[in-house]
Design an enzyme around this catalytic site. Structure first.
Site, short mmCIF file in Angstrom:
data_model
loop_
_atom_site.label_atom_id
_atom_site.label_comp_id
_atom_site.label_asym_id
_atom_site.label_seq_id
_atom_site.Cartn_x
_atom_site.Cartn_y
_atom_site.Cartn_z
N ASN A 20 -10.93 11.26 -25.47
CA ASN A 20 -10.77 10.16 -26.26
C ASN A 20 -9.82 10.77 -27.18
O ASN A 20 -9.37 9.24 -27.75
CB ASN A 20 -11.09 8.84 -26.43
CG ASN A 20 -12.00 9.52 -24.66
OD1 ASN A 20 -10.73 8.95 -23.80
ND2 ASN A 20 -12.97 8.76 -24.75
N HIS A 78 -15.16 -2.19 -18.25
CA HIS A 78 -16.37 -1.74 -18.71
C HIS A 78 -17.79 -1.72 -18.36
O HIS A 78 -17.82 -2.99 -19.09
CB HIS A 78 -15.57 -0.92 -20.50
CG HIS A 78 -16.56 0.22 -20.43
ND1 HIS A 78 -17.40 0.24 -21.25
CD2 HIS A 78 -16.56 1.65 -21.01
CE1 HIS A 78 -17.75 1.41 -21.82
NE2 HIS A 78 -16.70 2.11 -21.21
N GLU A 118 -9.86 -5.67 -19.67
CA GLU A 118 -8.80 -4.23 -21.31
C GLU A 118 -7.57 -3.87 -20.82
O GLU A 118 -6.50 -4.16 -19.75
CB GLU A 118 -9.58 -2.85 -20.44
CG GLU A 118 -10.84 -2.47 -20.60
CD GLU A 118 -11.95 -1.85 -20.18
OE1 GLU A 118 -11.20 -0.51 -19.58
OE2 GLU A 118 -12.68 -2.06 -18.95
N SER A 163 -10.09 1.67 -18.72
CA SER A 163 -10.43 3.28 -18.93
C SER A 163 -10.50 4.07 -17.98
O SER A 163 -10.12 5.62 -18.31
CB SER A 163 -11.81 3.04 -19.35
OG SER A 163 -12.37 2.67 -18.82
N ASP A 169 -9.91 -6.13 -24.07
CA ASP A 169 -10.80 -4.70 -25.13
C ASP A 169 -9.87 -4.08 -25.42
O ASP A 169 -8.91 -3.64 -24.14
CB ASP A 169 -11.73 -3.98 -23.95
CG ASP A 169 -12.61 -3.61 -24.52
OD1 ASP A 169 -11.86 -2.38 -25.42
OD2 ASP A 169 -13.86 -3.47 -23.84
N HIS A 211 -8.43 1.71 -25.19
CA HIS A 211 -7.81 2.96 -25.01
C HIS A 211 -6.33 2.94 -25.50
O HIS A 211 -5.51 3.97 -25.17
CB HIS A 211 -7.90 3.90 -23.85
CG HIS A 211 -9.40 3.89 -23.54
ND1 HIS A 211 -9.72 4.84 -23.66
CD2 HIS A 211 -10.18 3.12 -22.95
CE1 HIS A 211 -11.20 4.96 -23.53
NE2 HIS A 211 -11.63 4.26 -22.97
N LYS A 219 -11.99 6.31 -30.32
CA LYS A 219 -10.91 6.98 -29.18
C LYS A 219 -9.58 7.40 -30.08
O LYS A 219 -9.89 8.55 -31.25
CB LYS A 219 -10.81 6.23 -28.46
CG LYS A 219 -11.89 5.48 -27.21
CD LYS A 219 -12.27 5.03 -26.15
CE LYS A 219 -13.91 4.48 -26.00
NZ LYS A 219 -13.97 5.56 -25.70
#
Ligand code: PLP
Length: 392
Positions: A50, A136, A180, A184, A209, A212, A242
């Site tokens: 990541n 997640h 998110e 992810s 979130d 990423h 990440k």
């Protein structure tokens, strides 16, 4: 005797996982260089990292980290509410609030701690949480800790979410919607504008979130929450593990929420502050990513090329439009076999299996980074097609 039996039970569980191709194993990495790792003496192109911008080895991060090590030592020595509240934490939080366009920011040990801390401190038994089905594990664990009533809506399904909000919201005190910005394990993005409208309509907190996304996506790497949305999103979670190439995480919010977290988030209160040299590297990373447009563009172009080869030359299905590219395989056995064959061909790509992803959707999770070249990305796409054809 009795403890022997207890160990036998654990062993049986592990054996069951092994038989279902679901066992998790560690593999020692002997060394690392731009986009490559060495395992068992063999160098492999690493497509499971990541470290999207290759910042973990960036000179400026290492230099500033070393300086902070000399100045502050190895650890912060205590929780920030004791004597661990070093100036570097405040410098980074100030920069993060500017960078994310929110009034304030608060650092956490890591993204996992941030998610469990934020959710469990804001919500309680009388409240309800609406979370996308693919969020997640750390978000799900935070929800469990909060004891709020959970409603999971089908992935990115706004109609389903609105149905749940309409039928359930009024029965509870506070409400929270969690998604998110880029998923992810699926690499697709959430419909943030529409979600913000639902948040307003049904009077809920909205938490996104961006683990990423920050650093690698959006204007100046500020993630997928555009300026027009910043007011509607109450809590932005970002991690440093990440694209920022380091370790740690943060919640960006308004001041009331920040104060609430300082007073109620147990992973913040009852845990040692991050090591100062890590925090200093994070500050450098946030500054540097603002000027990394060409690296972000490189990752986007390589990701498009990879996807295009798979789409044009195979019928393998891969979702999303960014740097996380899941190649859906289906069974865990096949995913592991594909992982093994790619390994033999010089690529390190991990098979992601249930329960991390839903049943029968085991996949290879390919992540493209600025450390990769067009040649390696093309070679990986072709190797996947070749080995997948042999396995099916
Ligand atoms: C969406 C999401 N949130 C949070 C985390 C946890 O972040 P960290 O690795 O900083 O604990 C991850 C890590 O994989 C993630 O994918």
């Amino acid at each position: 005797m009795s403890s022997y039996n207890e160990y036998q039970k654990l062993e049986q569980e592990l054996n069951k996982k092994e038989q279902k191709s679901l066992i998790r194993k560690l593999e020692t990495i002997q060394s690392k260089r731009r986009g490559y790792i060495k395992i068992n003496g063999k160098e492999l192109a690493d497509f499971s990292s990541n470290d999207y911008l290759g910042l973990s080895n960036h000179e400026a991060l290492i230099r500033s980290s070393k300086k902070a090590l000399d100045k502050w030592g190895c650890g912060s020595g205590a929780s920030r509410l004791m004597s661990g509240d070093l100036k570097v934490f405040h410098d980074l939080e100030k920069k993060l609030s500017e960078h994310s366009g929110k009034e304030a920011a608060l650092l956490f040990g890591c993204g996992y701690m941030a998610n469990i801390g934020i959710i469990s401190s804001l919500m309680s038994r009388k409240d309800c949480i609406f979370a996308d089905k693919l969020v997640h594990a750390s978000i799900l664990d935070g929800i469990q800790l909060s004891r709020a009533k959970l409603f999971r809506f089908n992935h990115n399904d706004l109609e389903h979410l609105e149905f749940l909000l309409k039928s359930q919201r009024h029965k509870f005190n506070k409400a929270l919607i969690i998604v998110e910005s880029i998923y992810s394990m699926d690499g697709d993005t959430a419909p943030l504008n529409q979600l913000a409208l639902l948040k307003e309509k049904y009077n809920a907190f909205f938490m996104v979130d961006e683990a990423h996304a920050v650093g690698i996506l959006g204007i100046k790497g500020r993630g997928l929450i555009e300026a027009s949305l910043r007011k509607s999103v109450d809590i932005i979670v970002g991690t440093f593990g990440k694209a920022y190439g380091s370790y740690g995480a943060y919640a960006a919010s308004n001041l009331i929420l920040k104060k609430t977290l300082i007073n109620q988030a147990r992973p913040f209160i009852f845990s040692t502050g991050l090591p100062p040299h890590v925090v200093r590297a994070n500050l450098e990373a946030v500054k540097i990513v603002e000027n990394m447009d060409s690296d972000r563009e490189k990752v986007a172009n390589l990701s498009n090329t990879f996807r295009k080869i798979l789409q044009e030359k195979s019928n393998l299905s891969c979702i999303g439009a960014h740097h996380i590219i899941p190649v859906i395989v289906g069974s865990s056995e096949k995913a592991l076999e594909l992982q093994h064959r790619l390994n033999q061909s010089g690529f390190y790509v991990k098979a992601i299996r249930p329960p991390t992803v839903p049943k029968n959707s085991a996949r290879l999770r390919v992540s493209i980074t600025a450390n990769h070249s067009l040649q390696t990305v093309t070679a990986l796409a072709e190797a996947i097609i070749k080995h997948a054809l042999e396995i099916y």
